[in-house]
Write a protein that holds these residues in place. Structure first.
Motif, PDB file in Angstrom:
ATOM      1  N   LYS A  71       0.835  -1.190   0.000  1.00  0.00           N
ATOM      2  CA  LYS A  71       0.000   0.000   0.000  1.00  0.00           C
ATOM      3  C   LYS A  71       0.871   1.242   0.000  1.00  0.00           C
ATOM      4  N   ASP A  72       0.365   2.283  -0.597  1.00  0.00           N
ATOM      5  CA  ASP A  72       1.004   3.592  -0.618  1.00  0.00           C
ATOM      6  C   ASP A  72       0.046   4.550   0.080  1.00  0.00           C
ATOM      7  N   ASN A  73       0.336   4.844   1.340  1.00  0.00           N
ATOM      8  CA  ASN A  73      -0.588   5.682   2.111  1.00  0.00           C
ATOM      9  C   ASN A  73      -0.677   7.107   1.547  1.00  0.00           C
ATOM     10  N   ALA A  74       0.406   7.595   0.980  1.00  0.00           N
ATOM     11  CA  ALA A  74       0.389   8.944   0.408  1.00  0.00           C
ATOM     12  C   ALA A  74      -0.578   9.036  -0.776  1.00  0.00           C
ATOM     13  N   LYS A  75      -0.726   7.923  -1.489  1.00  0.00           N
ATOM     14  CA  LYS A  75      -1.625   7.884  -2.645  1.00  0.00           C
ATOM     15  C   LYS A  75      -2.960   7.237  -2.311  1.00  0.00           C
ATOM     16  N   ASN A  76      -3.125   6.826  -1.043  1.00  0.00           N
ATOM     17  CA  ASN A  76      -4.364   6.146  -0.619  1.00  0.00           C
ATOM     18  C   ASN A  76      -4.686   4.970  -1.535  1.00  0.00           C
ATOM     19  N   THR A  77      -3.670   4.207  -1.865  1.00  0.00           N
ATOM     20  CA  THR A  77      -3.842   3.130  -2.832  1.00  0.00           C
ATOM     21  C   THR A  77      -3.266   1.825  -2.303  1.00  0.00           C
ATOM     22  N   LEU A  78      -4.028   0.774  -2.483  1.00  0.00           N
ATOM     23  CA  LEU A  78      -3.617  -0.592  -2.176  1.00  0.00           C
ATOM     24  C   LEU A  78      -3.317  -1.297  -3.492  1.00  0.00           C
ATOM     25  N   TYR A  79      -2.293  -2.131  -3.488  1.00  0.00           N
ATOM     26  CA  TYR A  79      -1.903  -2.843  -4.704  1.00  0.00           C
ATOM     27  C   TYR A  79      -1.889  -4.358  -4.474  1.00  0.00           C
ATOM     28  N   LEU A  80      -2.029  -5.085  -5.567  1.00  0.00           N
ATOM     29  CA  LEU A  80      -1.800  -6.523  -5.552  1.00  0.00           C
ATOM     30  C   LEU A  80      -1.019  -6.869  -6.808  1.00  0.00           C
ATOM     31  N   GLN A  81       0.252  -7.185  -6.631  1.00  0.00           N
ATOM     32  CA  GLN A  81       1.084  -7.634  -7.739  1.00  0.00           C
ATOM     33  C   GLN A  81       0.913  -9.140  -7.868  1.00  0.00           C
TER      34      GLN A  81
END
Length: 122
Positions: A71-81
């Motif tokens: 997750k990138d808290n600065a971008k408010n984004t969760l990822y799944l690679q």
């Protein structure tokens, strides 16, 4: 209230990779545990990846070693690679969040996105 919106799904051949994203909006200060779930046609929903407030991740046995949650808290984004994809990974993938901070694998998530579809062909 937290809103979640997934993107990044698509069709890929077995052995390929995809990266899913989940953008959080609204009361993002209430996002503790976050997770990715998937549901294949005719099957129950399965939790595949979880991440807690300290960025400690855990995975289901079915994706361990192939998928990575971040997750990138600065971008408010969760990822799944997702790497080394298999046909059995075909499903609707949804992200979820909850104010709980830990034990994310066992959390009853209250916020859900609508999902993004992943299709893996052999």
């Amino acid at each position: 209230q937290v809103q979640l919106a997934e993107s990044g799904g698509g069709s890929v051949q077995a052995g390929g990779s995809l990266r899913l994203s989940c953008l959080r909006s609204g009361r993002t200060d209430r996002s503790g545990c976050m997770a990715w779930f998937r549901q294949a046609p005719g099957k129950e929903r399965e939790g595949v990846a979880f991440i807690d407030v300290d960025n400690v991740a855990s995975y289901s046995d079915s994706v361990q070693g192939r998928f990575t949650i971040s997750k990138d808290n600065a971008k408010n984004t969760l990822y799944l690679q997702m790497n080394s994809l298999k046909p059995e990974d075909t499903a609707l993938y949804s992200c979820a969040s909850d104010p709980s901070l830990y034990a994310c694998r066992y959390t009853d998530y209250i916020n859900w996105g609508h999902g993004t579809r992943v299709t893996v062909s052999s």
